[in-house]
Each structure stands twice: as C-alpha cells, then as structure tokens.
Design a protein around this motif. Structure first.
Motif, mmCIF file in Angstrom:
data_model
loop_
_atom_site.group_PDB
_atom_site.id
_atom_site.type_symbol
_atom_site.label_atom_id
_atom_site.label_comp_id
_atom_site.label_asym_id
_atom_site.label_seq_id
_atom_site.Cartn_x
_atom_site.Cartn_y
_atom_site.Cartn_z
ATOM 1 N N UNK A 74 30.504 42.351 -10.269
ATOM 2 C CA UNK A 74 30.945 41.790 -8.995
ATOM 3 C C UNK A 74 32.409 41.387 -9.053
ATOM 4 N N UNK A 75 32.809 40.706 -10.114
ATOM 5 C CA UNK A 75 34.192 40.249 -10.224
ATOM 6 C C UNK A 75 35.156 41.429 -10.314
ATOM 7 N N UNK A 76 34.745 42.499 -10.973
ATOM 8 C CA UNK A 76 35.580 43.704 -11.048
ATOM 9 C C UNK A 76 35.784 44.295 -9.662
ATOM 10 N N UNK A 77 34.712 44.370 -8.896
ATOM 11 C CA UNK A 77 34.818 44.919 -7.548
ATOM 12 C C UNK A 77 35.650 44.022 -6.640
ATOM 13 N N UNK A 78 35.502 42.709 -6.789
ATOM 14 C CA UNK A 78 36.328 41.771 -6.007
ATOM 15 C C UNK A 78 37.805 41.962 -6.363
ATOM 16 N N UNK A 79 38.100 42.074 -7.652
ATOM 17 C CA UNK A 79 39.483 42.261 -8.089
ATOM 18 C C UNK A 79 40.065 43.555 -7.528
ATOM 19 N N UNK A 80 39.318 44.644 -7.643
ATOM 20 C CA UNK A 80 39.802 45.929 -7.139
ATOM 21 C C UNK A 80 40.000 45.885 -5.629
ATOM 22 N N UNK A 81 39.052 45.296 -4.923
ATOM 23 C CA UNK A 81 39.130 45.191 -3.468
ATOM 24 C C UNK A 81 40.331 44.350 -3.048
ATOM 25 N N UNK A 82 40.492 43.208 -3.682
ATOM 26 C CA UNK A 82 41.599 42.303 -3.351
ATOM 27 C C UNK A 82 42.947 42.976 -3.594
ATOM 28 N N UNK A 83 43.094 43.579 -4.767
ATOM 29 C CA UNK A 83 44.377 44.208 -5.087
ATOM 30 C C UNK A 83 44.660 45.391 -4.178
ATOM 31 N N UNK A 84 43.629 46.145 -3.830
ATOM 32 C CA UNK A 84 43.803 47.289 -2.944
ATOM 33 C C UNK A 84 44.265 46.847 -1.558
ATOM 34 N N UNK A 85 43.648 45.808 -1.046
ATOM 35 C CA UNK A 85 44.008 45.276 0.269
ATOM 36 C C UNK A 85 45.489 44.894 0.303
ATOM 37 N N UNK A 86 45.926 44.140 -0.694
ATOM 38 C CA UNK A 86 47.312 43.676 -0.699
ATOM 39 C C UNK A 86 48.287 44.777 -1.095
ATOM 40 N N UNK A 87 47.831 45.778 -1.830
ATOM 41 C CA UNK A 87 48.675 46.950 -2.102
ATOM 42 C C UNK A 87 49.060 47.611 -0.787
ATOM 43 N N UNK A 88 48.090 47.767 0.087
ATOM 44 C CA UNK A 88 48.371 48.343 1.409
ATOM 45 C C UNK A 88 49.380 47.514 2.189
ATOM 46 N N UNK A 89 49.247 46.197 2.095
ATOM 47 C CA UNK A 89 50.200 45.325 2.794
ATOM 48 C C UNK A 89 51.615 45.482 2.229
ATOM 49 N N UNK A 90 51.716 45.583 0.915
ATOM 50 C CA UNK A 90 53.035 45.767 0.293
ATOM 51 C C UNK A 90 53.660 47.069 0.768
ATOM 52 N N UNK A 91 52.861 48.113 0.843
ATOM 53 C CA UNK A 91 53.390 49.405 1.299
ATOM 54 C C UNK A 91 53.832 49.315 2.759
ATOM 55 N N UNK A 92 53.069 48.640 3.605
ATOM 56 C CA UNK A 92 53.481 48.467 5.003
ATOM 57 C C UNK A 92 54.798 47.698 5.068
ATOM 58 N N UNK A 93 54.921 46.627 4.284
ATOM 59 C CA UNK A 93 56.181 45.882 4.262
ATOM 60 C C UNK A 93 57.334 46.779 3.822
ATOM 61 N N UNK A 94 57.097 47.567 2.789
ATOM 62 C CA UNK A 94 58.163 48.467 2.321
ATOM 63 C C UNK A 94 58.537 49.461 3.411
ATOM 64 N N UNK A 95 57.564 49.959 4.153
ATOM 65 C CA UNK A 95 57.858 50.888 5.258
ATOM 66 C C UNK A 95 58.693 50.178 6.329
ATOM 67 N N UNK A 96 58.277 48.964 6.682
ATOM 68 C CA UNK A 96 59.019 48.222 7.703
ATOM 69 C C UNK A 96 60.433 47.883 7.247
ATOM 70 N N UNK A 97 60.623 47.774 5.950
ATOM 71 C CA UNK A 97 61.950 47.483 5.389
ATOM 72 C C UNK A 97 62.690 48.743 4.953
ATOM 73 N N UNK A 98 62.182 49.896 5.410
ATOM 74 C CA UNK A 98 62.782 51.198 5.126
ATOM 75 C C UNK A 98 62.925 51.474 3.634
ATOM 76 N N UNK A 99 61.881 51.141 2.883
ATOM 77 C CA UNK A 99 61.917 51.368 1.446
ATOM 78 C C UNK A 99 60.599 51.963 0.940
ATOM 79 N N UNK A 100 60.099 52.951 1.631
ATOM 80 C CA UNK A 100 58.903 53.653 1.149
ATOM 81 C C UNK A 100 59.082 55.126 1.429
ATOM 82 N N UNK A 101 58.584 55.931 0.529
ATOM 83 C CA UNK A 101 58.754 57.384 0.639
ATOM 84 C C UNK A 101 58.167 57.970 1.889
#
Length: 162
Positions: free
Chosen positions: A135-162
């Motif tokens: 359960x903790x492994x799945x929570x960790x993967x889910x949490x990190x995946x969610x915020x990874x997407x947010x980081x990529x959106x921020x990078x896109x909005x800041x014109x710093x994503x491929x």
C-alpha cells in the motif's frame, strides 16, 4: 513456495519500475532535470505553488512514507504545513541540488526495502490502520506521479518543457 516467490519478485520488479520510470508518462527524474534555477520560485498566474515548492513537497512526503514504512515509532509531520517547505523559495543552487539528491536517495532507500520484502510486502504493519508495504509503495508512486504532472505543467507554463 517457489511460485509465490516468483510472483512476489515480478510484483516487486513492477513496483520498482513504477517508482523509477514514467512508464506511461515522463518520470520524476525527467521532470526535475535541467530546470533553470531562475524559474524554480516562479508561480504562474493563478497557481499557488512553484516548482521548488512541489519538489520539496515530494521530498518531504516521500521521506514521511519511507520512515512510516520502516519505523513503527515514527511520527508524521503535522498536516498540511509539515508536508510543504518551510521557505517558499529556494535560495541557492546547492539547496536545489540537495532536494533532488534527497529525493533520489529516499527512493533508492525505499527500493532497498522493497527488494528485501518478499512476503513482508503484504504483511499488515503492527501500527497504522491496515497499512502494508505494498500500500505504501502504491501511495508513494501515486503521489509522486501526480506532482510530476504538476511540475511538467508548470514547466510548460514557464516555457521550459520540450
């Protein structure tokens, strides 16, 4: 027992892949790679957080999940303030690199626990409320995946994503 061990090894291998790779999307490592220091503290209009704040939140939360998974006496930080950086800005490149290094080290430590787990993967912790290492492994993967997407959106909005 050999069938059970083989199944556990396959599951553990897939869980590790889930933690390390993006599989169906970009990985956390890719999302954090080569970000110009100058944009780490920027908050695009309408968003409450910066890339720095998200990365530090990932580090703190991952550390919490790791410590909870290996120490029955561990006390989690107070929610929600204990899960976000105490400073809204990162002030040095060394501080930023330290955050990234600690994310990677924490994930590697968690993976070491997974690799040693076998039947412990399903065993209920003697503390918590129905928690297992799986359960903790799945929570960790889910949490990190969610915020990874947010980081990529921020990078896109800041014109710093491929």
């Amino acid at each position: 027992m050999t069938g059970q061990k083989t199944e556990n090894n396959a599951l553990i291998s897939n869980l590790i892949s889930l933690l390390e790779k993006g599989n169906a999307h970009a990985s956390l490592d890719d999302a954090l790679k080569n970000i110009p220091f100058e944009i780490l503290n920027q908050k695009p209009t309408g968003l409450p957080y910066s890339i720095w704040q998200l990365a530090e939140h990932i580090r703190i939360s991952q550390s919490d999940i790791l410590e909870f998974s290996r120490d029955p006496n561990y006390q989690s930080p107070k929610w929600p303030e204990g899960y976000w950086p105490s400073s809204p800005t990162v002030t040095t490149k060394e501080e930023w690199q330290n955050c990234i290094n600690r994310i990677i080290h924490g994930r590697e430590t968690f993976i070491d626990i997974l690799n040693k787990s076998q039947e412990d993967l399903y065993r209920l912790f003697t503390y918590g409320d129905g928690h297992t290492l799986l359960r903790e492994t799945l929570v960790l993967a889910d949490h990190n995946s969610y915020h990874t997407g947010e980081i990529i959106v921020l990078r896109r909005l800041l014109n710093d994503w491929k």
